[in-house]
Design an enzyme around this catalytic site. Structure first.
Site, PDB file in Angstrom:
ATOM      1  CG  ASP A  13     -12.396  22.787 -35.436  1.00 39.47           C
ATOM      2  OD1 ASP A  13     -12.872  21.662 -35.188  1.00 39.47           O
ATOM      3  OD2 ASP A  13     -12.915  23.854 -35.042  1.00 39.47           O
ATOM      4  NE  ARG A  92     -10.534  35.179 -37.698  1.00 39.38           N
ATOM      5  CZ  ARG A  92      -9.952  34.240 -36.987  1.00 39.38           C
ATOM      6  NH1 ARG A  92      -8.743  33.825 -37.307  1.00 39.38           N
ATOM      7  NH2 ARG A  92     -10.544  33.710 -35.945  1.00 39.38           N
ATOM      8  CG  ASP A 121     -13.658  34.624 -37.663  1.00 36.53           C
ATOM      9  OD1 ASP A 121     -13.623  35.866 -37.772  1.00 36.53           O
ATOM     10  OD2 ASP A 121     -13.622  34.045 -36.575  1.00 36.53           O
ATOM     11  CB  SER A 173     -15.308  28.666 -29.632  1.00 36.34           C
ATOM     12  OG  SER A 173     -14.624  29.230 -30.715  1.00 36.34           O
TER      13      SER A 173
HETATM   14  N1  ARG Z   1     -17.968  37.288 -33.000  1.00 35.71           N
HETATM   15  C1  ARG Z   1     -16.647  37.762 -33.190  1.00 35.71           C
HETATM   16  C2  ARG Z   1     -16.431  38.193 -34.613  1.00 35.71           C
HETATM   17  O1  ARG Z   1     -17.207  37.847 -35.452  1.00 35.71           O
HETATM   18  C3  ARG Z   1     -15.613  36.819 -32.730  1.00 35.71           C
HETATM   19  C4  ARG Z   1     -15.559  35.491 -33.386  1.00 35.71           C
HETATM   20  C5  ARG Z   1     -14.411  34.795 -32.799  1.00 35.71           C
HETATM   21  N2  ARG Z   1     -14.326  33.396 -32.894  1.00 35.71           N
HETATM   22  C6  ARG Z   1     -14.199  32.592 -31.826  1.00 35.71           C
HETATM   23  N3  ARG Z   1     -13.770  31.414 -32.053  1.00 35.71           N
HETATM   24  N4  ARG Z   1     -14.525  32.932 -30.616  1.00 35.71           N
HETATM   25  O2  ARG Z   1     -15.494  38.880 -34.902  1.00 35.71           O
END
Ligand code: ARG
Length: 389
Positions: A13, A92, A121, A173
């Protein structure tokens, strides 16, 4: 030329983002953060170069991540929806902080990220960067570009001869840092389906987990872990070591249907062996040294603190306010916890602290009892009084 600072991971990406942004007349500067994820920056750098990047910043943020993000979350015992120890969510705001920093240094007016339009995110990065500098404009290519599938992105890179290793089909992912791994997509999207073995990478399955139980002690000083089995470790080594030890027992897996801030439910699985041990151990010291009302207040605050992290509200006054309270409570959270690790789980089996409020002479049912039983009757009467007719 308009400059943009892109949060770059080197994956499909964000590699497309580099090309896509430079095709639209941006000078693209990549920012890569080392938060303790396994990485090989060389191919990612090469990819970005071919895609047209003008400069790449790589920053080792592990110390800062642990000190200013992970430890505060640990002191709070922050766990979202009782299962998620928030590894991704904690990373983040730190990434956002550096996007803003680099933007200032480079006199750029734009920052960009590779998050999709339906995750948390995007929100965490954008809210954090807006709070730090609301004048920066944010570009989220994945929300607006023409590519609908992974295959289209792969074709786009191929067309422009941008190297990417896509021989292995991507099944999930994944986001990883030193505090844990978040895994989503693919077959995990069926909440009824048991996660397959290949979804996990940090923890052993029950079948292959160590079967001999071991005892482990963790020493804390003012709310922060400093020792394993009596030996001092620097913070990142301590977390890594606990990840390895507990991971081999299959400790630290969770499977959660969670409520995203954006309004949808999603099923994700997590691995965070060290985080699970440390939060449980930290609570054990607190059980000795905090008075009852502070302890109960802290339990409620733990929920709020986890929501603040999950909702991307790290750089807010409410978070600071909670930190002020929590930090005061941690002064005496010093001591040692004894854990017993076994196949698939662990117990806390002992705890001690020089600041312990536990008094054997008051608690004992054996010899040496100093508790004045005769005072109980009057206390109970007054406790019940408001409800008596
Ligand atoms: N659901 C989790 C959060 O909102 C993890 C998101 C992580 N992203 C991923 N690409 N798996 O913090």
């Amino acid at each position: 030329m308009r400059k943009v600072i892109l949060a770059y991971s080197g994956g499909l990406d964000t590699a497309c983002c580099v090309k896509w942004l430079s095709d639209r007349g941006f000078e693209v500067i990549c920012f890569m953060a080392d938060l303790g994820q396994p990485h090989d920056f060389a191919p990612a750098k090469k990819r970005a170069k071919v895609a047209g990047v003008s400069k790449i910043y790589i920053k080792d943020l592990r110390q800062e991540f642990i000190r200013d993000f992970i430890w505060p979350a640990l002191k709070a015992n922050a766990i979202y929806e009782e299962k998620y120890t928030l590894a991704t969510a904690l990373g983040r705001p730190l990434i956002a902080k550096y996007l803003v920093d680099v933007a200032h240094k480079e006199k750029a007016h734009y920052i960009a990220h590779g998050c999709t339009g339906k995750g948390n995110d995007q929100l965490r990065i954008e809210v954090s960067s807006m709070i730090l500098d609301h004048k920066l404009e944010i570009i989220a290519p994945l929300r607006i570009w023409e590519f609908k599938t992974r295959e289209e992105e792969i074709r786009y890179l191929a067309k422009h001869k941008i190297p990417i290793d896509v021989t292995k089909k991507k099944l999930y992912s994944i986001d990883e840092n030193i505090w844990g791994i978040s895994i989503e997509c693919g077959v995990l999207e069926d909440p009824w389906r048991e996660p397959p073995h290949n979804a996990y990478r940090l923890t052993a399955s029950l079948a292959s987990a160590k079967s001999k139980q071991v005892y482990l002690t963790i020493g804390f000083k003012a709310g922060v872990p400093v020792e394993i089995n009596g030996k001092k470790y620097p913070a990142s080594d301590l977390i890594k070591k606990l990840n390895a030890i507990a991971g081999a027992f299959g400790i630290g897996r969770t499977d959660l249907v969670e409520n995203r801030l954006i309004g949808i439910k999603s099923r994700e699985i997590y691995e965070a062996p060290a985080a699970h041990l440390l939060i449980a151990a930290h609570k054990e010291i607190e059980s000795l040294v905090l008075d009852r009302e502070v302890a109960h207040k802290k339990q409620k605050i733990a929920l709020d603190y986890a929501d603040i992290i999950y909702y991307g509200l790290w750089f807010t006054p409410q978070k600071k306010k909670l930190d002020n309270f929590i930090n005061k409570t941690q002064k005496n959270v010093t001591g040692t916890v004894r854990l017993k690790l076994f196949k698939g789980g662990f117990y806390c089996v002992g705890r001690k602290s020089p600041y312990s409020l536990y008094k054997k002479e008051l608690a004992t049912y054996g010899k040496g009892d100093k508790f004045d039983h005769s005072k109980a009757k009057g206390f109970i009467k007054n406790w019940a009084r408001p409800y008596l007719k």
